[in-house]
Design an enzyme around this catalytic site. Structure first.
Site, PDB file in Angstrom:
ATOM      1  N   TYR A  21     -15.694 -29.489  14.688  1.00  0.00           N
ATOM      2  CA  TYR A  21     -16.996 -30.229  15.580  1.00  0.00           C
ATOM      3  C   TYR A  21     -16.203 -31.991  15.250  1.00  0.00           C
ATOM      4  O   TYR A  21     -16.335 -32.639  15.766  1.00  0.00           O
ATOM      5  CB  TYR A  21     -17.986 -30.193  14.487  1.00  0.00           C
ATOM      6  CG  TYR A  21     -17.655 -30.528  13.721  1.00  0.00           C
ATOM      7  CD1 TYR A  21     -17.537 -31.596  12.560  1.00  0.00           C
ATOM      8  CD2 TYR A  21     -17.528 -29.107  12.334  1.00  0.00           C
ATOM      9  CE1 TYR A  21     -16.848 -31.409  11.413  1.00  0.00           C
ATOM     10  CE2 TYR A  21     -17.217 -28.912  11.010  1.00  0.00           C
ATOM     11  CZ  TYR A  21     -16.440 -30.041  10.099  1.00  0.00           C
ATOM     12  OH  TYR A  21     -16.492 -30.112   9.026  1.00  0.00           O
ATOM     13  N   GLY A  22     -14.886 -31.362  15.382  1.00  0.00           N
ATOM     14  CA  GLY A  22     -14.621 -32.859  14.936  1.00  0.00           C
ATOM     15  C   GLY A  22     -12.923 -33.489  14.890  1.00  0.00           C
ATOM     16  O   GLY A  22     -12.782 -33.050  16.684  1.00  0.00           O
ATOM     17  N   THR A  23     -11.387 -33.571  14.169  1.00  0.00           N
ATOM     18  CA  THR A  23     -10.575 -33.684  14.976  1.00  0.00           C
ATOM     19  C   THR A  23      -9.803 -32.883  15.829  1.00  0.00           C
ATOM     20  O   THR A  23      -8.989 -33.337  16.297  1.00  0.00           O
ATOM     21  CB  THR A  23      -9.387 -34.933  13.998  1.00  0.00           C
ATOM     22  OG1 THR A  23      -8.952 -33.787  12.480  1.00  0.00           O
ATOM     23  CG2 THR A  23     -10.572 -36.072  13.125  1.00  0.00           C
ATOM     24  N   LEU A  24     -10.264 -31.985  15.242  1.00  0.00           N
ATOM     25  CA  LEU A  24      -9.673 -30.381  16.040  1.00  0.00           C
ATOM     26  C   LEU A  24     -10.434 -30.236  17.445  1.00  0.00           C
ATOM     27  O   LEU A  24      -9.217 -29.362  18.225  1.00  0.00           O
ATOM     28  CB  LEU A  24      -9.653 -28.944  14.888  1.00  0.00           C
ATOM     29  CG  LEU A  24      -9.063 -29.260  13.621  1.00  0.00           C
ATOM     30  CD1 LEU A  24      -9.134 -27.683  12.902  1.00  0.00           C
ATOM     31  CD2 LEU A  24      -7.559 -29.336  13.821  1.00  0.00           C
ATOM     32  N   GLU A  26      -7.911 -27.696   5.903  1.00  0.00           N
ATOM     33  CA  GLU A  26      -9.373 -28.555   5.796  1.00  0.00           C
ATOM     34  C   GLU A  26      -9.427 -27.884   4.161  1.00  0.00           C
ATOM     35  O   GLU A  26     -10.534 -28.582   4.102  1.00  0.00           O
ATOM     36  CB  GLU A  26     -10.673 -27.447   6.306  1.00  0.00           C
ATOM     37  CG  GLU A  26     -10.490 -27.537   8.163  1.00  0.00           C
ATOM     38  CD  GLU A  26     -10.848 -28.858   8.503  1.00  0.00           C
ATOM     39  OE1 GLU A  26     -10.993 -29.665   7.966  1.00  0.00           O
ATOM     40  OE2 GLU A  26     -10.764 -29.358  10.555  1.00  0.00           O
TER      41      GLU A  26
END
Length: 178
Positions: free
Chosen positions: A28-31, A104
């Protein structure tokens, strides 16, 4: 005779090679595609295999905040608060799963837990939009209480109009230099 022996060897190798375990991960983020760390999901990085499957959102609502001095997106493991979070689903092999755990900071910074997600679209025919499935995501129970007063987001974009510039890992001050 030589061709038969080669075929028999290949057949025996196929029988005894363990199947590759694939796991569904919801990011849901920077990936996500177009975000600063998406390149880490690509095969030429040597982190393992990640196959894009589709877009989805969490069934439950969660607080997704941008916090810390590096403006990192954190999904706080507090179901029932926040928004349904949008993201992407990937099938990853064990090598990529191990890489993602390390990337992570699992299990100290983030914890890999299962989550129910509703599919928005799906690459392939085995699932359909609107269906619900289980995947893993990285959320955290280790956060500062003040983060619950931050804005909650339903969709993270490092380049969004929130004005909080994400700082790449390579640009951060190492702990030893603090």
């Amino acid at each position: 005779m030589r061709g038969f022996r080669g075929a028999a060897l290949l057949t025996s190798l196929l029988i005894y090679l363990p199947p590759v375990q694939m796991t569904y991960i919801f990011v849901y983020g920077t990936l996500k595609k177009g975000q600063p760390n998406y390149f880490r999901m690509l095969p030429d990085q040597g982190n393992g295999k990640a196959e894009f499957c589709g877009h989805a959102r969490t069934v439950d609502v969660y607080p997704l905040v941008i916090a810390g001095k590096y403006n990192i997106p954190y999904l706080l493991n507090r179901p029932g608060e926040g928004h349904r979070v949008q993201g992407e689903v990937y099938r990853v092999d064990d090598t990529m799963l191990s890489f993602l755990d390390a990337f992570e900071g699992c299990p100290t910074m983030y914890q890999r837990t299962s989550v129910q997600i509703e599919l928005e679209d799906w690459k392939g025919t085995e699932r359909s939009p609107g269906s619900v499935m289980e995947a893993f995501f990285y959320s955290t129970t280790s956060y500062q209480p003040a983060w619950l007063k931050h804005n909650f987001y339903g969709n993270y974009d490092a380049y969004g109009d929130h004005g909080l510039v994400y700082v790449d890992r390579e640009d951060r001050v190492p702990l030893k230099d603090l």
